[in-house]
Design an enzyme around this catalytic site. Structure first.
Site, PDB file in Angstrom:
ATOM      1  N   HIS B  67     -14.009 -14.824 -50.488  1.00  0.00           N
ATOM      2  CA  HIS B  67     -13.748 -14.977 -51.911  1.00  0.00           C
ATOM      3  C   HIS B  67     -13.157 -13.701 -52.512  1.00  0.00           C
ATOM      4  CE1 HIS B  67     -15.360 -14.524 -56.111  1.00  0.00           C
ATOM      5  NE2 HIS B  67     -14.747 -15.679 -56.246  1.00  0.00           N
ATOM      6  N   GLU B  70      -9.583 -13.535 -51.639  1.00  0.00           N
ATOM      7  CA  GLU B  70      -8.821 -14.452 -52.506  1.00  0.00           C
ATOM      8  C   GLU B  70      -8.448 -13.753 -53.819  1.00  0.00           C
ATOM      9  OE1 GLU B  70      -9.939 -16.687 -56.030  1.00  0.00           O
ATOM     10  OE2 GLU B  70     -11.144 -17.704 -54.491  1.00  0.00           O
ATOM     11  N   HIS B  71      -9.427 -13.076 -54.445  1.00  0.00           N
ATOM     12  CA  HIS B  71      -9.140 -12.345 -55.686  1.00  0.00           C
ATOM     13  C   HIS B  71      -8.063 -11.289 -55.462  1.00  0.00           C
ATOM     14  CE1 HIS B  71     -12.325 -12.955 -58.941  1.00  0.00           C
ATOM     15  NE2 HIS B  71     -12.543 -13.922 -58.090  1.00  0.00           N
ATOM     16  N   GLU B 142     -18.676 -12.308 -62.260  1.00  0.00           N
ATOM     17  CA  GLU B 142     -18.591 -13.716 -61.830  1.00  0.00           C
ATOM     18  C   GLU B 142     -19.929 -14.139 -61.198  1.00  0.00           C
ATOM     19  OE1 GLU B 142     -15.364 -14.495 -59.121  1.00  0.00           O
ATOM     20  OE2 GLU B 142     -15.667 -16.662 -59.180  1.00  0.00           O
TER      21      GLU B 142
END
Lengths: 425, 429
Positions: B67, B70-71, B142
């Site tokens: 993840h 991905e960012h 997040e």
């Protein structure tokens, strides 16, 4: 060339809206009932659609009704309530497969029509009262629905901001109703209100799909008999800000929720709305906007930092989730960015980028039948008749000066912060 | 380029495998304004233990790294790719799941330009220590957002209950502590292992010119020097059949209680048509038991044990899978007992009749047609299916062919006391 041709036929007691398009595999029916938003009726209106969709005279239990929907190739039926400006709107939506994609050629549209009108006009009721245990069940569920806002802190803080900001205005009420007012509703008081709403609400009925206009009109004329009415026209109450309201609330939360409300004094009905929409887009509407860049990318303070408009009420609302101790820094960045916007401190590139994504957003939204209805319905709420092409054209030709001019009217009203228990006195 | 026709659905699908191994699918949709493209790697949060390319030894990477990657892929030397997309009128996004990382955009103009931006940004990583550090603050927020979200805690709590070892139990975003260890070198290592074109798939839906688009992608890929990659070696520990925890309760700052009953999947080595059939049959079973037209739903709703938040789903991939059933409730323990009893009774096929099966099949076929209105659904589901060697467009036929025996045999294999678990979120006292 028109991007979505809406045909509107005024009928007795309602308007029939029709959009013919071959792009979906389903047909969509949307029934909307609009009335002034009032503290006295909002809870009745929040409950009514849920009672109506539970069952009907023909299908007196939810199991029977839902089994019939399954038989209609999983036709979906759902209800929703919303507030737009000074209005409250109940929406009934049915989506049903277009039989040309099925190996079974049963005519589904007419059956869907019958089911929807059955739910609306032939409820499970007797002696001017709805079915008692249906009311009890739906009251219980409504209370739970209202209560559940507390558990979703993003929704909770957004709702608290509006409550604080619009204190004393009808808009302070949540569209889902007021918990304390659920208990007093009875099977007959709701039935009485149902009759009133059927006779007085402004009603709009949308049919979207690959179907023939004359066929839809024939079905509507056969099955819909409503009384004539003259719906009330309201415009948004505009309130001058005396001083900025600061609210801090403590709860057991890991992340602080910062919500800031501005009054724009511009609504969808105003010609300045196009400029306001772009103002919001450059300021906080997208991933290229000032809030995203400055609060998230540059300062690393948040995962989300954005703004949106309440188009019919004339509000601009900022939301972000931050560390509790970063409150002051976040507020000051947001204020700086708002000031930069008002000063016209944005480039031609930011403007053209925003125009491009606003256009893209609208075109994408109308690819979804329900999205198309929501966009077309703005005209009903605002009392305007702007076509989509005109709307896109006006957005495209808006100038930087017009955006700065719209910005001059924007006033900060309330800063709401939901924060952790630290520092709680 | 290969053309695949789905007559009843009136859809055509175009496919080509590029020389470097990349799979490309295009589904033309005339009449739509929007084009939607996804570029996905078969790499998700569960892939945390593997052999880097050409290495004999394995590495274990920090939780949340897929993840995080991905960012970070969105950031380039000259700024943020979001800016590029919005200049071209597109809106871009990405998501990481247990088994996939997907990058996507939608646009109503300049399709080819946006497609080039998408492909090039995913194939040109740019990680620096400085930008990696900066991202830790953003992802930290997040993570905290999810920590405050009771529905997410409920969902993940239930998965944690089920698994002893399988990394599906690790939160996709990791924790504030685990992401603190991530470095730019680790990101490059994961990138080099999992972002080779032969491990990836592009899916495009929209009013596009198929021939032109395929040619464009072919030329774009041929201009980039990819070296063939040996097969990716992923490692998973053995996972016992039964659940790790039978019941856990989490107290949170909420007013409504929540219950999630989970069933840990039994046959997790299925792929292809076998998996498609099993997954659909399990979902049909849940529909028969719990849909709004079921007697159980009516009973639970009438007793005030469930409300409109009640939902259920079955999902399975290679190595893991689960059913989840639950929602908000006023009586968490009573609801837990009732749901458990309904499930255990259904093992013998209780309530599963020809009539309910046929009705459920009709409903599922209709909802599938409705889902085909959505380019997002088509692209994302097609990719997920493809990574499991299934074909999305086989759904209708497979549903039509399901028999009572199929449903009963799924009930029999799936439902077992030792594979059931419950997670509850309740208000703090």
């Amino acid at each position: 060339m028109s991007i979505a041709s809406e045909i509107i036929r005024p009928k007795q007691g309602y308007k029939l809206h029709f959009v013919q398009t071959a792009k979906y595999k389903t047909n969509t029916l949307v029934w909307k009932m609009k009335a002034p938003l009032e503290k006295e009726t909002v809870t009745l209106r929040a409950l009514l659609p849920h009672v109506l969709q539970s069952n009907s005279r023909q299908f007196p239990t939810t199991t029977e009704l839902r089994s019939y929907l399954d038989e209609l190739y999983g036709a979906s039926l759902y209800v929703d309530v919303a507030k737009k400006g000074e209005y409250h709107i109940m929406t009934f939506t049915m989506e049903i497969a277009n039989e040309k994609f099925l190996s079974d050629p049963a005519p589904l549209l007419e059956k869907g029509f019958d089911l929807l009108t059955g739910i609306l006009f032939e409820p499970n009721a007797s002696g001017n009262a709805f079915h008692q245990s249906t009311i009890e069940k739906e009251k219980r569920t409504l209370k739970q629905r209202i209560q559940s806002v507390y558990d979703d802190k993003m929704r909770y803080s957004a709702s608290r901001l509006i409550e604080e900001m619009c204190k004393g205005e009808p808009y302070e009420a949540e569209a889902t109703g007021i918990s304390e007012m659920v208990e007093e509703i009875t099977a007959s008081s709701l039935y009485e209100y149902y009759q009133k709403a059927l006779n007085e609400d402004e009603i709009d009925f949308y049919v979207i799909g690959d179907i023939d206009a004359t066929e839809v009109e024939r079905l509507a004329d056969n099955k819909l008999k409503l009384a004539d009415r003259t719906p009330l026209k309201l415009s948004a109450t505009q309130i001058k800000v005396e001083k900025v309201n600061d609210i801090i609330e403590h709860q057991d939360v890991k992340q602080g929720k910062l919500n800031i409300g501005y009054r724009t004094h511009i609504t969808y009905a105003d010609k300045e709305y196009f400029a306001l929409q772009l103002f919001n887009g450059i300021f906080g509407g997208f991933a290229h906007s000032k809030l995203f860049i400055n609060v998230r990318e540059k300062a690393s303070l948040a995962y989300y930092a954005s703004s949106r408009l309440e188009s019919h009420k004339g509000l601009l609302l900022v939301m972000s989730g931050i560390e509790n101790e970063n409150y002051e820094q976040a507020v000051s960045i947001i204020k700086e960015q708002m000031q930069a916007m008002k000063n016209g401190d944005f480039t031609d590139q930011e403007l053209s980028q925003t125009k491009a994504v606003v256009r893209n957003q609208v075109l994408e939204t109308i690819d979804v039948a329900r999205g198309l209805v929501e966009i077309l319905y703005h005209n009903v709420v605002a009392g305007t008749s702007i076509s989509l092409d005109e709307w896109l054209e006006k957005t495209e030709t808006t100038t930087k000066e017009e955006i700065i001019k719209a910005g001059e009217r924007i006033e900060m009203d309330t800063i709401y912060f939901l924060t952790g228990m630290e520092g709680e006195k | 380029m290969e053309k695949i026709l789905f007559e009843q659905l009136q859809e055509e699908l175009f496919y080509e495998k590029m020389a470097n191994g990349l799979d490309v699918y295009i589904l033309p949709k005339q009449g739509f304004n929007k084009s939607y493209a996804t570029f996905t790697t078969k790499y998700g949060s569960i892939d945390n233990h593997f052999n880097p390319p050409g290495k004999d030894s394995t590495v274990k990477v920090p939780d949340g790294i897929a993840h995080f990657l991905e960012h970070k892929l969105f950031e380039k030397e000259d700024g943020d790719v979001f800016q590029q997309f919005s200049k071209q009128g597109a809106s871009a996004n990405a998501f990481t799941s247990f088994t996939r990382t997907s990058y996507l955009f939608s646009s109503t103009s300049d399709f080819e330009k946006n497609l080039k931006t998408l492909i090039d940004f995913v194939q040109e990583p740019y990680f620096t220590e400085k930008t990696v550090e900066k991202e830790k603050g953003i992802i930290g927020q997040e993570i905290k957002m999810y920590e405050d979200n009771p529905d997410w805690r409920l969902y993940f709590g239930c998965i944690e209950n089920m698994y002893y070892n399988h990394p599906v139990k690790i939160d996709i975003a990791g924790t504030v502590e685990s992401i603190a260890d991530i470095t730019k070198d680790m990101l490059y290592q994961c990138y080099e292992t999992f972002y080779h074109p032969s491990n990836m798939l592009i899916f495009i839906v929209g009013p596009v010119d198929t021939e032109e688009t395929m040619t464009f992608i072919r030329q774009n890929q041929e201009s980039k020097p990819f070296v063939d990659l040996p097969e990716i070696k992923r490692h998973f520990e053995n996972e016992p059949e039964e659940v790790a925890e039978k019941k856990r309760i989490l107290e949170m700052n909420v007013q409504s209680s929540k219950v999630m009953v989970g069933i840990k999947a039994a046959k997790t080595d299925l792929q292809g048509i076998e998996l498609l059939k099993y997954e659909l049959a399990a979902n049909v079973l849940l529909d028969i038991l719990f849909s709004k037209s079921s007697n159980h739903f009516d009973e639970l709703y009438s007793e005030g044990l469930i409300d409109q938040t009640f939902s259920y789903d079955y999902t399975q991939e290679y190595g893991f899978g689960f059913a989840m059933i639950g929602g908000d409730t006023r009586q968490p323990d009573t609801l837990t007992d009732k749901l458990t009893a309904i499930l255990l009774n259904s093992k013998s096929g209780e309530g599963v009749t020809e009539a309910t099966l046929n009705r459920t099949k009709k409903k599922k076929i209709g909802s599938f047609l409705r889902a085909l209105n959505s380019p997002e659904y088509i692209a994302n589901q097609f990719t997920r299916y493809s990574f499991n060697e299934m074909n999305l467009f086989d759904v209708v036929t497979t549903l039509e062919n399901l028999t009572l025996d199929d449903i009963c045999s799924v009930a029999d294999s799936l439902i077992k006391e030792s594979r059931l678990t419950v997670f509850q979120v309740v208000p703090k006292k």
